[in-house]
Design a protein around this motif. Structure first.
Motif, mmCIF file in Angstrom:
data_model
loop_
_atom_site.group_PDB
_atom_site.id
_atom_site.type_symbol
_atom_site.label_atom_id
_atom_site.label_comp_id
_atom_site.label_asym_id
_atom_site.label_seq_id
_atom_site.Cartn_x
_atom_site.Cartn_y
_atom_site.Cartn_z
ATOM 1 N N HIS A 189 -32.583 33.341 -39.165
ATOM 2 C CA HIS A 189 -33.605 32.509 -38.525
ATOM 3 C C HIS A 189 -33.708 31.174 -39.252
ATOM 4 N N TRP A 190 -33.440 30.108 -38.523
ATOM 5 C CA TRP A 190 -33.407 28.758 -39.071
ATOM 6 C C TRP A 190 -34.688 28.004 -38.745
ATOM 7 N N GLY A 191 -35.061 27.132 -39.669
ATOM 8 C CA GLY A 191 -36.105 26.145 -39.433
ATOM 9 C C GLY A 191 -35.497 24.773 -39.628
ATOM 10 N N ILE A 192 -35.895 23.828 -38.805
ATOM 11 C CA ILE A 192 -35.398 22.455 -38.920
ATOM 12 C C ILE A 192 -36.554 21.577 -39.357
ATOM 13 N N ILE A 193 -36.339 20.844 -40.433
ATOM 14 C CA ILE A 193 -37.314 19.899 -40.975
ATOM 15 C C ILE A 193 -36.865 18.493 -40.586
ATOM 16 N N GLY A 194 -37.676 17.828 -39.769
ATOM 17 C CA GLY A 194 -37.340 16.484 -39.293
ATOM 18 C C GLY A 194 -36.720 16.550 -37.914
ATOM 19 N N TYR A 209 -33.005 23.677 -42.612
ATOM 20 C CA TYR A 209 -32.142 22.496 -42.630
ATOM 21 C C TYR A 209 -33.078 21.308 -42.792
ATOM 22 N N ILE A 210 -32.852 20.511 -43.823
ATOM 23 C CA ILE A 210 -33.690 19.343 -44.081
ATOM 24 C C ILE A 210 -32.917 18.099 -43.678
ATOM 25 N N ASN A 252 -34.040 29.564 -48.238
ATOM 26 C CA ASN A 252 -32.720 29.026 -48.521
ATOM 27 C C ASN A 252 -32.665 27.648 -47.868
ATOM 28 N N VAL A 253 -31.802 26.760 -48.377
ATOM 29 C CA VAL A 253 -31.838 25.365 -47.926
ATOM 30 C C VAL A 253 -30.444 24.791 -47.724
ATOM 31 N N ILE A 254 -30.292 24.096 -46.599
ATOM 32 C CA ILE A 254 -29.197 23.147 -46.426
ATOM 33 C C ILE A 254 -29.877 21.802 -46.262
ATOM 34 N N CYS A 255 -29.550 20.876 -47.151
ATOM 35 C CA CYS A 255 -30.175 19.561 -47.151
ATOM 36 C C CYS A 255 -29.129 18.514 -46.799
#
Length: 173
Positions: A6-11, A74-75, A95-98
């Motif tokens: 499950h992904w969250g998108i920031i921005g 995802y930032i 967890n983060v992918i920036c």
């Protein structure tokens, strides 16, 4: 291992739109579950425009970081915002992918890496071109060259340029 990631998108800018569009091509069991912007209407519009059925829209990044269903974020915001958002995500167990550059300098990047290690969480810079088949072919072919020159270039708002550094490297086979 996650049954479904499950992904969250920031921005909700252009870079996040590109990332969201890539989900149309994934063969893995991934789903966009949440989207956050500084403005709730912008987040709702992003969810609608990208067809993320069932995804929650948040008017603050903190709300998304607190969402227990989100496994990874995802930032995709402005560069100077990366470090505080990565830290907040990690502190909330995400967890983060920036998006690149992950940090504004070496020190910031090192701090983020250390925090991810401390929390036992995944952290990655969103440098997608390194996953292209051509990138792998380039790496393999570079191993075959005995000597080659590397030219390093730094681009930015420098007031002066001292010199271009060139080095000759020997590859190790």
């Amino acid at each position: 291992m996650y049954e479904k990631l499950h992904w969250g998108i920031i921005g909700c800018g252009n870079v996040s739109s590109d990332f969201a569009n890539a989900f149309n091509y994934t063969t893995h069991n991934h789903v966009i579950s949440a989207v956050a912007a500084r403005n709730l209407n912008k987040a709702k519009e992003f969810v609608s425009n990208n067809g993320f059925k069932g995804a929650k829209a948040y008017g603050s990044y903190t709300e998304l970081f607190k969402d227990e269903i989100v496994d990874i974020v995802y930032i995709g915001v402005l560069n100077h915002c990366h470090k505080p958002l990565v830290f907040e995500a990690l502190e909330n167990g995400k967890n983060v992918i920036c998006e690149k550059p992950i940090g504004l300098n070496f020190s910031e990047t090192k701090e983020m890496i250390e925090k991810a290690k401390e929390k036992g969480l995944f952290l990655m810079e969103g440098y997608w071109t390194c996953f292209f088949p051509a990138f792998n072919a380039l790496q393999e072919n570079l191993k075959k060259i005995e000597n080659f020159n590397v030219v390093l270039s730094e681009c930015g708002f420098a007031h002066h340029v001292s010199e271009i550094n060139t080095h000759t490297f020997k590859t190790q086979n």
